[in-house]
Design a protein around this motif. Structure first.
Motif, PDB file in Angstrom:
ATOM      1  N   PHE A  54       0.844  -1.186   0.043  1.00  0.00           N
ATOM      2  CA  PHE A  54       0.158  -0.025   0.099  1.00  0.00           C
ATOM      3  C   PHE A  54       0.842   1.241  -0.077  1.00  0.00           C
ATOM      4  O   PHE A  54       1.819   1.324   0.863  1.00  0.00           O
ATOM      5  CB  PHE A  54      -0.939   0.127   1.263  1.00  0.00           C
ATOM      6  N   ARG A  56       1.419   4.016   1.061  1.00  0.00           N
ATOM      7  CA  ARG A  56       0.812   4.923   2.205  1.00  0.00           C
ATOM      8  C   ARG A  56       1.799   6.100   2.238  1.00  0.00           C
ATOM      9  O   ARG A  56       1.260   7.420   2.303  1.00  0.00           O
ATOM     10  CB  ARG A  56       0.962   4.057   3.567  1.00  0.00           C
ATOM     11  N   ILE A  58       3.890   7.555  -0.045  1.00  0.00           N
ATOM     12  CA  ILE A  58       3.589   8.264  -1.360  1.00  0.00           C
ATOM     13  C   ILE A  58       2.520   9.060  -1.273  1.00  0.00           C
ATOM     14  O   ILE A  58       2.486  10.246  -1.412  1.00  0.00           O
ATOM     15  CB  ILE A  58       4.043   7.218  -2.624  1.00  0.00           C
ATOM     16  N   LEU A  59       1.357   8.445  -1.030  1.00  0.00           N
ATOM     17  CA  LEU A  59       0.075   9.196  -0.899  1.00  0.00           C
ATOM     18  C   LEU A  59      -0.004  10.156   0.120  1.00  0.00           C
ATOM     19  O   LEU A  59      -0.192  11.500   0.009  1.00  0.00           O
ATOM     20  CB  LEU A  59      -1.087   8.023  -0.635  1.00  0.00           C
ATOM     21  N   GLN A  60       0.721  10.005   1.452  1.00  0.00           N
ATOM     22  CA  GLN A  60       0.625  10.866   2.470  1.00  0.00           C
ATOM     23  C   GLN A  60       1.710  12.256   1.896  1.00  0.00           C
ATOM     24  O   GLN A  60       1.433  13.309   2.371  1.00  0.00           O
ATOM     25  CB  GLN A  60       1.136  10.419   3.762  1.00  0.00           C
ATOM     26  N   VAL A  62       2.013  13.160  -1.204  1.00  0.00           N
ATOM     27  CA  VAL A  62       0.958  13.951  -2.098  1.00  0.00           C
ATOM     28  C   VAL A  62       0.138  14.700  -1.231  1.00  0.00           C
ATOM     29  O   VAL A  62      -0.230  16.063  -1.707  1.00  0.00           O
ATOM     30  CB  VAL A  62       0.509  13.211  -3.120  1.00  0.00           C
ATOM     31  N   LEU A  63      -0.507  14.309  -0.443  1.00  0.00           N
ATOM     32  CA  LEU A  63      -1.698  14.896   0.186  1.00  0.00           C
ATOM     33  C   LEU A  63      -1.298  15.858   1.224  1.00  0.00           C
ATOM     34  O   LEU A  63      -1.994  17.106   1.282  1.00  0.00           O
ATOM     35  CB  LEU A  63      -2.381  13.913   1.160  1.00  0.00           C
ATOM     36  N   THR A  70      -3.898  17.063  -5.358  1.00  0.00           N
ATOM     37  CA  THR A  70      -4.892  15.984  -4.763  1.00  0.00           C
ATOM     38  C   THR A  70      -5.415  14.988  -5.761  1.00  0.00           C
ATOM     39  O   THR A  70      -5.652  13.905  -5.329  1.00  0.00           O
ATOM     40  CB  THR A  70      -5.708  16.946  -4.164  1.00  0.00           C
ATOM     41  N   GLY A  72      -4.120  13.937  -7.928  1.00  0.00           N
ATOM     42  CA  GLY A  72      -3.166  12.916  -8.346  1.00  0.00           C
ATOM     43  C   GLY A  72      -3.108  11.643  -7.333  1.00  0.00           C
ATOM     44  O   GLY A  72      -2.834  10.352  -7.488  1.00  0.00           O
ATOM     45  N   ALA A  73      -3.279  12.145  -5.976  1.00  0.00           N
ATOM     46  CA  ALA A  73      -3.492  10.986  -4.918  1.00  0.00           C
ATOM     47  C   ALA A  73      -4.687  10.077  -5.281  1.00  0.00           C
ATOM     48  O   ALA A  73      -4.838   8.761  -5.172  1.00  0.00           O
ATOM     49  CB  ALA A  73      -3.334  11.728  -3.640  1.00  0.00           C
ATOM     50  N   ILE A  74      -5.820  10.782  -5.474  1.00  0.00           N
ATOM     51  CA  ILE A  74      -6.998  10.062  -5.900  1.00  0.00           C
ATOM     52  C   ILE A  74      -6.809   9.080  -6.986  1.00  0.00           C
ATOM     53  O   ILE A  74      -7.244   7.896  -6.942  1.00  0.00           O
ATOM     54  CB  ILE A  74      -8.216  11.016  -6.192  1.00  0.00           C
ATOM     55  N   HIS A  75      -6.066   9.600  -8.172  1.00  0.00           N
ATOM     56  CA  HIS A  75      -6.105   8.613  -9.157  1.00  0.00           C
ATOM     57  C   HIS A  75      -5.077   7.420  -8.809  1.00  0.00           C
ATOM     58  O   HIS A  75      -5.340   6.544  -9.305  1.00  0.00           O
ATOM     59  CB  HIS A  75      -5.416   9.460 -10.201  1.00  0.00           C
ATOM     60  N   GLN A  76      -4.086   7.797  -8.082  1.00  0.00           N
ATOM     61  CA  GLN A  76      -3.044   6.590  -7.932  1.00  0.00           C
ATOM     62  C   GLN A  76      -3.749   5.764  -6.761  1.00  0.00           C
ATOM     63  O   GLN A  76      -3.652   4.574  -7.140  1.00  0.00           O
ATOM     64  CB  GLN A  76      -1.873   7.437  -6.990  1.00  0.00           C
ATOM     65  N   LEU A  77      -4.561   6.033  -5.910  1.00  0.00           N
ATOM     66  CA  LEU A  77      -5.264   5.082  -4.916  1.00  0.00           C
ATOM     67  C   LEU A  77      -6.159   4.545  -6.012  1.00  0.00           C
ATOM     68  O   LEU A  77      -6.261   3.205  -5.828  1.00  0.00           O
ATOM     69  CB  LEU A  77      -6.061   5.830  -4.023  1.00  0.00           C
TER      70      LEU A  77
END
Lengths: 520, 173
Positions: A54, A56, A58-60, A62-63, A70, A72-77
């Motif tokens: 997961f 995590r 990377i997403l954190q 970006v966020l 933002t 980008g994070a939605i798309h990546q997830l």
């Protein structure tokens, strides 16, 4: 069956879950594990599992970076979840039990989902999941080790408990630092322990992460004793270790998996009832400072490190000597320190042997298993065979009779207190209906009653949920009342199970007495 | 009968821009919306992106001349690779998407760049020949949106988007 397990916790938590993962694999499942991306180094050590990571961090990243999108994070997830679902899991089990994992469960496709999960916006939790979150989590007297509680919540048998291999002649390993300063034993003591071991001509290695090496050298540890290794190197050392002495760390749990004899030094927020090294023959020294175990989230509440000070060097040294040389079991120097040893109950759950608590733990576990297993299809031991198990495991009919009488008195008082609580609760609900606010008198009475129950059952976790329901800070009075109603229902059932079981035990003991009398 | 000029003008009306200086438009179409933008806002610089190289090749002469007239403030980039190359450079310009209703085709670059099916994300980043984490780090901040200000309750309750936002909000709680 293709099963995905969500294990989005820390390294030590993953190591603790290994017996349960292995049991899943041994039952014939193709086991996939979702871990945080920081646990990537673990994967090569356990090729029997299929790992997914997961993103995590990377997403954190970006966020929390205002220069990044933002979206980008939605798309990546979204892409991550699509890739995961492409595996077409038949079952997904949430072994993480936090809101993040529960939300993630809502995005995963599977025929069967177990554990905390959101569905159509609502948090779904069965009885066992509720036990994990509302009793086991906050409890100061947990009945089960975390892994056994997790197995219960997933409707699985308790996983096998490895036995330590006490015949090794390898190094003595010391893990001197933990992730939390209040769990650390004084470094000066560790140094003295290391020096003593060297005088005893033992091959001593002080384990550390590479970034900790300089700190330990500055603290006076001999550089040649420091072993800053990666996970593979650590596994090699633990696989040969004669003894590991460690605070409550991931190394201790990896040692259990590799059957290294271990002595855990549990200080601060470390609670061996929940997270002792889960191996038969593992040992724990636990300092009881009145405030132990303290909260994970807060710093030490005392002016000085009381529990650490009670853990004397002599106490640790004596126990290490006993473990290495099979000397007779030493007397503990400090009455505030308990020595606990890993063992197994008749039902296969892990327990810590301590003559003060053996019987209570066995009883608590049995009651919870009775109460929780009604949610699952597995066979539930009828009261008769449970009574036989208690009588067999107790260690004397006379002491069992005495304990049974004391328990009956405690239950009688408890039922009266529950009636009191129930009355106050109904009054509060009626007042809330009429006036949309909670009456102070009812609130006060409920708190008093649950406080009394908490004291009455302080050596178990039966009253934990009821006590916690009075501490809820939920903004909605309706939600708080509902929580109390559900907690009341649960504790009433738990006491009823105990009353029923005690009656069967009494009956069985009477029949045995009558048979002995007849033979005489 | 569709009127692409009018549609372009209506689209610009709908943007309701306030004092823009630089804008990225995803979707070139026939360009009328771009011409309208540049003409209506004298100080505005517009970069238009479109993944379809063939669009540029099929432009009639008069449209090429309209582009050329505005070339000091209007730039168009065609082709996925060039669009991705552009997107790797950080920018603070606002990004808007143009849907060419008159030709009834989806311009996927907006989604591709900024959301749903991004070639800069995941496996498709590797296919485009770009380093995933570098591409992620360079995505422009085009919407002043913090994850906490995205209210999943305003999305359809059981929608995928709402569930994704809820997971992300847990990461920053």
């Amino acid at each position: 069956m293709k099963t995905l397990v969500l294990s989005l916790l820390r390294l030590g938590d993953f190591f603790q879950q290994l017996p349960l993962l292995t049991a899943l694999k041994d039952s014939g499942d193709e086991v996939h594990v979702l871990v945080n991306d920081s646990l990537r180094p673990v994967a090569p050590l356990f090729p029997e599992f299929e790992f997914h990571f997961f993103p995590r961090e990377i997403l954190q990243g970006v966020l929390t970076d205002s220069s990044k999108s933002t979206l980008g994070a939605i798309h990546q997830l979204r892409v991550f979840v699509d890739d995961l679902n492409a595996n077409r899991f038949e079952t997904v089990e949430n072994w993480t039990h936090n809101f993040l994992s529960a939300r993630l469960m809502d995005l995963l496709d599977a025929g069967v989902k177990k554990g905390a999960r959101f569905q159509a916006g609502r948090l779904e939790r069965d009885k066992s999941g509720t036990y994990m979150n509302e009793t086991w989590g906050p409890s100061g007297a947990a009945s089960f080790h975390w892994i056994d509680a997790l197995a219960l919540s997933m409707g699985r048998a308790f996983p096998e408990i490895p036995r330590v291999d006490g015949h090794r002649s390898g190094p003595v390993l010391l893990q001197v630092l933990t992730s939390d300063s209040k769990k650390n034993w004084r470094l000066g003591n560790w140094k003295k322990l290391a020096n003593w071991l060297r005088r005893e001509e033992e091959d001593v290695r002080v384990l550390c992460a590479p970034f900790e090496k300089e700190t330990l050298i500055r603290e006076g540890f001999a550089p040649e004793t420091l072993a800053a290794c990666d996970l593979a190197g650590l596994c090699d050392l633990l696989g040969r270790a004669k003894v590991l002495v460690s605070g409550d760390t991931s190394v201790l749990h990896l040692a259990s998996h590799l059957r290294a004899p271990s002595l855990g030094i549990f200080l601060g927020s470390a609670d061996p009832r929940k997270t002792a090294p889960r191996a038969l023959g593992s040992k724990v020294l636990w300092a009881d400072a009145g405030c132990s175990p303290c909260s994970h989230r807060n710093p030490c509440s005392q002016a000085h490190h009381v529990c650490g000070e009670k853990m004397s060097l002599q106490t640790v040294q004596d126990e290490v000597a006993h473990m290495m040389r099979k000397d007779p079991q030493p007397q503990l120097h400090s009455p505030a320190v308990r020595l606990l040893e890993g063992t197994k109950t008749p039902s296969g759950a892990f327990a810590l042997r301590d003559s003060r608590q053996d019987a209570v733990v066995m009883w608590s576990q049995l009651i919870w298993e009775f109460y929780l297993n009604r949610d699952h299809d597995g066979a539930v031991a009828p009261y008769g065979s449970a009574a036989h198990a208690i009588i067999r495991g107790w260690g004397g009919e006379k002491s069992l009779r005495a304990w049974s009488e004391a328990l009956k008195e405690r239950l009688e008082l408890s039922f009266r207190l529950l009636e009191d609580f129930s009355e106050s609760l109904w009054t509060a609900m009626r007042d809330f209906n009429l006036e949309e606010s909670l009456s102070t008198a009812s609130e006060t009475r409920m708190r008093e009653v649950s406080s009394r129950l908490s004291v009455l059952w302080r050596d178990t976790d039966f009253a934990t949920r009821l006590v916690e329901s009075n501490l809820s800070s939920d903004a909605s009075p309706f939600v708080r009342l509902r929580g109390r109603k559900e907690a009341l229902q649960e504790v009433y059932e738990l006491f009823t199970v105990q009353r029923n079981l005690i009656r069967v035990i009494d009956q069985e003991l009477k029949e045995r007495s009558a048979q002995h009398g007849a033979r005489a | 009968m569709r009127d692409p000029r009018k549609e372009g003008a209506l689209w610009v009306d709908g943007l309701a821009l306030a004092h823009p200086t630089s804008i990225i438009v995803v979707g070139v179409g026939l360009g009328y919306h771009l011409f309208e933008l540049v003409d209506r806002y004298p100080g505005l610089h517009v970069t238009a992106l479109d993944g379809k190289c063939e669009l540029q090749e099929s432009f009639p002469e008069e449209l090429r001349e309209e582009f050329a007239k505005r070339s000091s403030r209007l730039k168009a980039i065609f082709g996925l690779r060039d669009v991705c190359e552009f997107a790797l450079h950080p920018t603070t310009a606002s990004v808007v998407r143009f849907r060419a209703a008159c030709f009834d085709f989806e311009n996927e670059i907006f989604e591709d760049l900024l959301g749903q099916a991004g070639p800069l994300f995941g496996r498709r980043a590797a296919m485009a020949g770009y380093d995933f984490s570098k591409a992620l780090a360079a995505i422009p901040e085009n919407l002043a949106v913090n994850i906490k200000s995205l209210d999943p309750d305003r999305l359809e309750a059981d929608s995928r988007e709402a569930k994704l936002v809820r997971v992300l909000r847990e990461l920053v709680r």
